[in-house]
Design a protein around this motif. Structure first.
Motif, mmCIF file in Angstrom:
data_model
loop_
_atom_site.group_PDB
_atom_site.id
_atom_site.type_symbol
_atom_site.label_atom_id
_atom_site.label_comp_id
_atom_site.label_asym_id
_atom_site.label_seq_id
_atom_site.Cartn_x
_atom_site.Cartn_y
_atom_site.Cartn_z
ATOM 1 N N GLN A 125 0.840 -1.202 0.000
ATOM 2 C CA GLN A 125 0.000 0.000 0.000
ATOM 3 C C GLN A 125 0.877 1.255 0.000
ATOM 4 O O GLN A 125 2.092 1.182 0.261
ATOM 5 C CB GLN A 125 -0.937 0.005 1.213
ATOM 6 C CG GLN A 125 -0.232 0.338 2.495
ATOM 7 C CD GLN A 125 -1.179 0.868 3.563
ATOM 8 O OE1 GLN A 125 -1.364 0.229 4.586
ATOM 9 N NE2 GLN A 125 -1.770 2.025 3.311
ATOM 10 N N THR A 126 0.269 2.337 -0.292
ATOM 11 C CA THR A 126 1.013 3.596 -0.295
ATOM 12 C C THR A 126 1.651 3.831 1.080
ATOM 13 O O THR A 126 1.092 3.447 2.107
ATOM 14 C CB THR A 126 0.073 4.769 -0.710
ATOM 15 O OG1 THR A 126 0.854 5.960 -0.765
ATOM 16 C CG2 THR A 126 -1.067 4.965 0.285
ATOM 17 N N SER A 127 2.842 4.353 1.044
ATOM 18 C CA SER A 127 3.642 4.708 2.234
ATOM 19 C C SER A 127 4.142 3.514 3.049
ATOM 20 O O SER A 127 4.616 3.680 4.168
ATOM 21 C CB SER A 127 2.861 5.657 3.175
ATOM 22 O OG SER A 127 1.965 4.918 3.983
ATOM 23 N N GLY A 129 6.686 1.598 2.171
ATOM 24 C CA GLY A 129 8.142 1.485 2.066
ATOM 25 C C GLY A 129 8.655 0.830 0.786
ATOM 26 O O GLY A 129 9.781 0.336 0.730
ATOM 27 N N LYS A 130 7.878 0.863 -0.274
ATOM 28 C CA LYS A 130 8.307 0.234 -1.547
ATOM 29 C C LYS A 130 9.508 0.967 -2.139
ATOM 30 O O LYS A 130 10.520 0.343 -2.472
ATOM 31 C CB LYS A 130 7.142 0.247 -2.569
ATOM 32 C CG LYS A 130 5.936 -0.569 -2.142
ATOM 33 C CD LYS A 130 4.836 -0.544 -3.170
ATOM 34 C CE LYS A 130 4.244 0.824 -3.392
ATOM 35 N NZ LYS A 130 3.549 1.410 -2.231
ATOM 36 N N THR A 131 9.379 2.277 -2.297
ATOM 37 C CA THR A 131 10.476 3.035 -2.909
ATOM 38 C C THR A 131 11.728 2.956 -2.037
ATOM 39 O O THR A 131 12.846 2.771 -2.546
ATOM 40 C CB THR A 131 10.054 4.504 -3.134
ATOM 41 O OG1 THR A 131 8.850 4.503 -3.884
ATOM 42 C CG2 THR A 131 11.109 5.292 -3.880
ATOM 43 N N THR A 229 5.809 12.172 -0.478
ATOM 44 C CA THR A 229 6.438 11.926 -1.785
ATOM 45 C C THR A 229 5.922 10.595 -2.350
ATOM 46 O O THR A 229 6.682 9.655 -2.582
ATOM 47 C CB THR A 229 7.971 11.861 -1.649
ATOM 48 O OG1 THR A 229 8.274 10.902 -0.631
ATOM 49 C CG2 THR A 229 8.572 13.217 -1.303
ATOM 50 N N SER A 230 4.646 10.571 -2.553
ATOM 51 C CA SER A 230 4.031 9.321 -3.038
ATOM 52 C C SER A 230 4.295 9.127 -4.534
ATOM 53 O O SER A 230 4.096 10.040 -5.343
ATOM 54 C CB SER A 230 2.514 9.380 -2.781
ATOM 55 O OG SER A 230 1.928 8.202 -3.265
ATOM 56 N N SER A 231 4.742 7.955 -4.870
ATOM 57 C CA SER A 231 4.965 7.634 -6.293
ATOM 58 C C SER A 231 3.598 7.444 -6.927
ATOM 59 O O SER A 231 2.809 6.611 -6.473
ATOM 60 C CB SER A 231 5.753 6.333 -6.436
ATOM 61 O OG SER A 231 6.887 6.357 -5.605
ATOM 62 N N ARG A 232 3.352 8.192 -7.979
ATOM 63 C CA ARG A 232 2.044 8.114 -8.628
ATOM 64 C C ARG A 232 2.087 7.245 -9.884
ATOM 65 O O ARG A 232 1.136 7.217 -10.660
ATOM 66 C CB ARG A 232 1.550 9.528 -8.983
ATOM 67 C CG ARG A 232 1.598 10.521 -7.852
ATOM 68 C CD ARG A 232 0.976 9.993 -6.566
ATOM 69 N NE ARG A 232 -0.480 9.853 -6.632
ATOM 70 C CZ ARG A 232 -1.204 9.150 -5.760
ATOM 71 N NH1 ARG A 232 -0.601 8.485 -4.776
ATOM 72 N NH2 ARG A 232 -2.512 9.061 -5.882
HETATM 73 N N1 LIG Z 1 11.985 0.095 6.485
HETATM 74 C C1 LIG Z 1 11.914 1.408 6.695
HETATM 75 N N2 LIG Z 1 12.635 1.942 7.682
HETATM 76 C C2 LIG Z 1 12.557 3.259 7.896
HETATM 77 N N3 LIG Z 1 11.792 4.088 7.170
HETATM 78 C C3 LIG Z 1 11.037 3.613 6.194
HETATM 79 C C4 LIG Z 1 11.076 2.227 5.876
HETATM 80 N N4 LIG Z 1 10.251 2.042 4.858
HETATM 81 C C5 LIG Z 1 9.741 3.211 4.511
HETATM 82 N N5 LIG Z 1 10.191 4.166 5.307
HETATM 83 C C6 LIG Z 1 9.823 5.567 5.213
HETATM 84 O O1 LIG Z 1 8.415 5.620 5.013
HETATM 85 C C7 LIG Z 1 8.056 6.629 4.145
HETATM 86 C C8 LIG Z 1 7.282 6.069 2.941
HETATM 87 O O2 LIG Z 1 8.129 5.218 2.268
HETATM 88 P P1 LIG Z 1 8.039 5.044 0.696
HETATM 89 O O3 LIG Z 1 7.970 6.332 0.002
HETATM 90 O O4 LIG Z 1 9.154 4.166 0.331
HETATM 91 O O5 LIG Z 1 6.666 4.325 0.566
HETATM 92 P P2 LIG Z 1 5.986 3.809 -0.738
HETATM 93 O O6 LIG Z 1 5.439 2.504 -0.442
HETATM 94 O O7 LIG Z 1 6.912 3.897 -1.857
HETATM 95 O O8 LIG Z 1 4.806 4.817 -0.924
HETATM 96 P P3 LIG Z 1 4.059 5.253 -2.258
HETATM 97 O O9 LIG Z 1 3.368 4.094 -2.785
HETATM 98 O O10 LIG Z 1 3.097 6.272 -1.815
HETATM 99 O O11 LIG Z 1 5.078 5.801 -3.176
HETATM 100 C C9 LIG Z 1 9.340 7.270 3.716
HETATM 101 O O12 LIG Z 1 9.554 8.451 4.436
HETATM 102 C C10 LIG Z 1 10.395 6.265 4.031
HETATM 103 O O13 LIG Z 1 11.636 6.857 4.343
#
Ligand SMILES: Nc1ncnc2c1ncn2[C@@H]1O[C@H](COP(=O)(O)OP(=O)(O)OP(=O)(O)O)[C@@H](O)[C@H]1O
Length: 601
Positions: A125-127, A129-131, A229-232
């Protein structure tokens, strides 16, 4: 290099295919097994974010060992959902990305240097930690690839890099400033391709770092309530590696290993209500959810086997990633989870997706590009191998077995031919003695009887062989059996000259035999007479001849002196001679059947 063809090989064949170019025995190559593989699925739990902590969120998920994650139901809510989920690997919130890379991605990602396509996904899901995860994994992988290249100076490597994003169902080139969407095409040889996608040949590590920065800058990022900073968009970074042994470079017989590794950072699923998205963000969210839904459908279908239609074409994402979804690629999926209770539903959906994904079988193969000459050589080897297989296992043993069998057949046929000759001779002898005997006796009754034998009778007269087969003067009396039962009609030369080396030897004997047959008048006694006295069939050839001779001469002498006076003796003598003759005839009849038996396939 004149590239002949690109071919995919099972790793077991790899040594044979690459031939002179067999790679070194690096552990990561040795690891590669040929057994059926499945998508490698791991789960990574991130720590609670500052925002979540600020909202006094609690973490409801816990990794109880390296493979199992459980839902800690602090509310003691009775749930229909499973509480424990098991995967190839689960990572607690304090685990580093390096650890995730080492244990959940490295083996799959580095397959690329051995010519095997690979893909690493981040799903969640969004946020969640994928990116964060994929950025680290991409860097670690590329660093290891560069280290590998340094250690393998005997091979020449060419690295190419391309990057694209799928934003609102349109494909964009992340290495180009042009925002024109790219077309997705089906290539008969390469499969699905993205037309006009920039492919940069990497000069070094720094060059790659520059390109990665360009991608980062180009990628569509938007702020949502859940992620600043959500990846769209879905991002696919692709590194293609080709390698050839330097020793064979530029030569006709060189082969090249070629494969790509994809780093896929999916856009996160989101609930519009949670993300509080509207306008452009809402539209993006709809596209993201739709393509993730079609990815989920493909994974679910594949998890149940390959039966039925798999809707790869429902979205650009599944279309482009088709080879990585149960195709010719090793795949690792890292599912990221937020531990927060407010995301429990989304987390469960992610774990459901992960559970399906771990059931998906893949079919990764070594991809070899061969020069024309090497291709011809390989195909020749393959042809020889298939021919050998067709000949069956152990061709040498089989050939020698066959020749032993043929020799044994030859020997038996030779023996049978001798026996036929001997039996024919014995029969002729018996017949002539019988005739002599009857002449000497001159008995009216005997003469009458002879005439009766000689007279055709409906029940016992049958055709003879060959030219005389229609002649009534060459009739046989066979005790009520039709002469076709003799088997002589089935006893043809071709059976003995069919390539078993018998033609030469067999023909003379068989022609003699035919001639003999034509000369012989087949006389058998009526069954009632035949079975009366003389039991002959159990004797050997030599025995039978002696018995015939002695019986006939003994009885013949007796007849000379006494036959005219003794009707009873006369009948007995006649019966004996006839019986002898009949036995010989019977043996002769059986010979062709034995031949037939020998030549049965
Ligand atoms: N394992 C982790 N340890 C510490 N911080 C984390 C971890 N995973 C993610 N974060 C932090 O959580 C926030 C969201 O992470 P990230 O952008 O990677 O999510 P995402 O899944 O890519 O979201 P989206 O789908 O919206 O792009 C960021 O600030 C990131 O630094």
């Amino acid at each position: 290099m004149g590239v002949g063809a690109k071919m995919a090989y099972d790793e077991r064949e790899m040594g044979a295919v690459v031939g002179e170019e067999v790679l070194g025995s690096e552990s990561m190559e040795a690891e590669s097994g040929a057994q059926e593989e499945k998508i490698q699925v791991s789960v990574r739990l991130r720590p609670l974010s500052d925002k979540e902590i600020g909202r006094s969120e609690v973490s409801d998920w816990e990794c109880i060992n390296d493979c199992t994650i459980i839902f800690r139901n602090t509310l003691s809510e009775r749930s229909m959902h499973p509480t424990a989920y098991t995967f190839d690997r689960v990572f607690q919130s304090h685990c580093t990305t390096k650890q995730v890379y080492e244990e959940a991605a490295k083996r799959v990602a580095l397959s690329v240097v051995s010519g095997i396509n690979s893909t690493i996904f981040a799903y969640g899901q969004t946020s969640s930690g994928k990116t964060y995860t994929m950025t680290g994994i991409t860097e670690y992988t590329v660093a290891d690839i560069f280290k590998y290249i340094q250690r393998h100076e005997e091979r020449a490597f060419v690295l190419k890099f391309s990057a694209m994003e799928i934003y609102n169902e349109a494909v964009r080139d992340l290495l180009s400033s042009e925002s024109m969407p790219l077309r997705v095409l089906d290539d008969p040889e390469k499969g699905t391709i993205v037309e006009k996608l920039t492919e940069e040949t990497l000069r070094d590590w720094n060059h790659l770092q520059e390109l990665l920065k360009v991608c980062e800058a180009q990628r569509k990022i938007g702020e949502t309530l859940l992620n600043e900073t959500s990846s769209r968009s879905h991002q696919i970074l692709r590194l293609t590696i080709e390698s050839s042994a330097r020793e064979f470079l530029g030569k006709d017989n060189s082969t090249t290993l070629a494969a790509s590794v994809n780093f896929v950072d999916l856009a996160g699923s989101e609930r519009a209500s949670q993300a509080l998205s509207a306008g452009a963000r809402l539209k993006e969210g709809c596209h993201i959810n739709r393509s993730l839904l079609s990815l989920g459908t493909v994974i679910r279908k594949l998890s149940k086997g390959r039966n039925g239609h798999v809707p790869y074409r429902d979205s650009k994402l599944t279309r482009i990633l088709q080879p990585s979804l149960g195709g010719n690629a090793r795949t690792a999926i890292i599912c990221t989870l937020s531990p927060a209770r407010s995301h429990v539903e989304q987390s469960r959906n992610t774990l459901l997706f992960a559970s399906c994904a771990k059931e998906v079988a893949i079919n990764a193969q070594v991809n070899v590009v061969m020069s024309d000459k090497a291709l011809v050589r390989h195909l020749q080897r393959e042809l020889a191998r298939l021919e050998n297989e067709l000949r069956g296992p152990g061709p040498t043993l089989c050939t020698s077995d066959m020749s032993v069998l043929l020799r044994e057949r030859d020997r038996q046929i030779e023996k049978m031919e001798k026996e036929i000759k001997e039996l024919t001779r014995q029969r002729d002898l018996a017949q002539s003695r019988l005739e002599d005997l009857l002449q000497v006796v001159g008995d009216d009754r005997a003469s009458r009887q002879w005439s009766e034998f000689d007279r055709p009778s409906k029940s016992c007269v049958t055709k003879t062989w060959g030219e005389d087969e229609n002649s009534n003067s060459e009739l046989s009396v066979n005790g009520g059996h039709q002469s076709s039962d003799f088997g002589f009609t089935r006893f043809n030369h071709s059976q003995y000259s069919n390539g078993h080396g018998l033609k030469k030897n067999g023909r003379g004997t068989m022609e003699d035999f035919d001639d003999l047959c034509k000369e012989v008048r087949c006389i058998e006694m009526e069954e009632s007479i035949t079975n009366k006295n003389f039991e002959f069939s159990g004797l050997s050839n030599v025995d039978s001849e002696e018995v015939v001779s002695s019986a006939l001469s003994r009885n013949g002498d007796a007849v000379n002196q006494e036959f005219a006076a003794s009707q009873q003796d006369d009948e007995a003598l006649h019966d004996s001679a006839a019986s002898t003759y009949s036995s010989l005839q019977q043996k002769l009849q059986n010979m062709p059947k034995t031949y037939d038996f020998l030549f049965k396939p």
